[in-house]
Write an enzyme that holds these catalytic residues in place. Sequence first.
Site, PDB file in Angstrom:
ATOM      1  N   HIS A 122     -26.171  40.306  34.986  1.00 48.32           N
ATOM      2  CA  HIS A 122     -25.431  39.372  34.487  1.00 48.32           C
ATOM      3  C   HIS A 122     -23.960  39.585  34.512  1.00 48.32           C
ATOM      4  CE1 HIS A 122     -29.107  40.001  32.158  1.00 48.32           C
ATOM      5  NE2 HIS A 122     -29.297  39.183  30.982  1.00 48.32           N
ATOM      6  N   HIS A 155     -25.640  48.733  30.853  1.00 49.55           N
ATOM      7  CA  HIS A 155     -24.854  49.320  32.284  1.00 49.55           C
ATOM      8  C   HIS A 155     -23.808  49.813  31.778  1.00 49.55           C
ATOM      9  CE1 HIS A 155     -27.225  46.765  34.504  1.00 49.55           C
ATOM     10  NE2 HIS A 155     -27.101  45.391  33.526  1.00 49.55           N
TER      11      HIS A 155
END
Length: 271
Positions: free
Chosen positions: A193, A235
């Site tokens: 992303h 993440h």
Amino acid sequence: MPASQPRSRARDRNNVLNRAEFLSLNQPLKGNQEGRSSSRKQSCQAGAAGAQNTSPKERRQSQQLPEEDCMQLNPSFKGIAFNSLLAIDICMSKRLGVCANRASSWGGARSMINLLGITGHGIPWIAGTLICLVKSSTLAGQEVLMNLLLALLLDIMIVAGLQKLAKRKGPYDINPGLLDYLTMDTYAFPAGHASRVAMLSKFFLNHLVLAIPLRILLVLWALCVGLSRVMIGRHHITDVLSGFVFGYLQFRLVELIWMSSNTCQMLISIW
């Protein structure tokens, strides 16, 4: 000579180390020597017998263990610095994962953070680019949209390849969603992303005429999407930062292989 012998004998009698209680310090007893020598022989024989029974693979492993222990006990400066930075990254990422699950401090905002992350997903952007490409009637618009589609496809392939090589998991044990499996975004490093929003924001800033407030909002959107990936525990911080770097590099790659209007028209006609 006769006078020197009584002197040496007197000197030996006066020497403290020649007393009976100190003889073991200078000259060990024969029994001890024999016992030690016999024990050494037995240990050597036992070691030789064990070495014969062990396989060559086990011998190599036993020979390598002392070197590995020395490396662990005496690591290099680069290893210490890397492990320290890695520990700080994991600790800070876990602290920022305030929406990792429903029981977290910001668990109620998890759905909103996930919605923000979907705005940086590859599937909606590819679908939207294809729809705009079909409805576009200008050559300039088709050229920009075709190169944007190329950039999105390259982003998915590059990030998927890097993630397969690194195979780094996130700070929390969170299963990827259906859209993540479709884009092969199953590992943590680098953040797909983050790379995508960095590439898109740079692409729009270069090829679209936008007012200053819109340009600022575009940059803030990219930063918020990257932060949302850390907040939901998907993440690490370094994954997002590396994603931003790879996104910028992908933009530079697309600029180098930019397709001209004639090439885009040929591809559209084939399609």
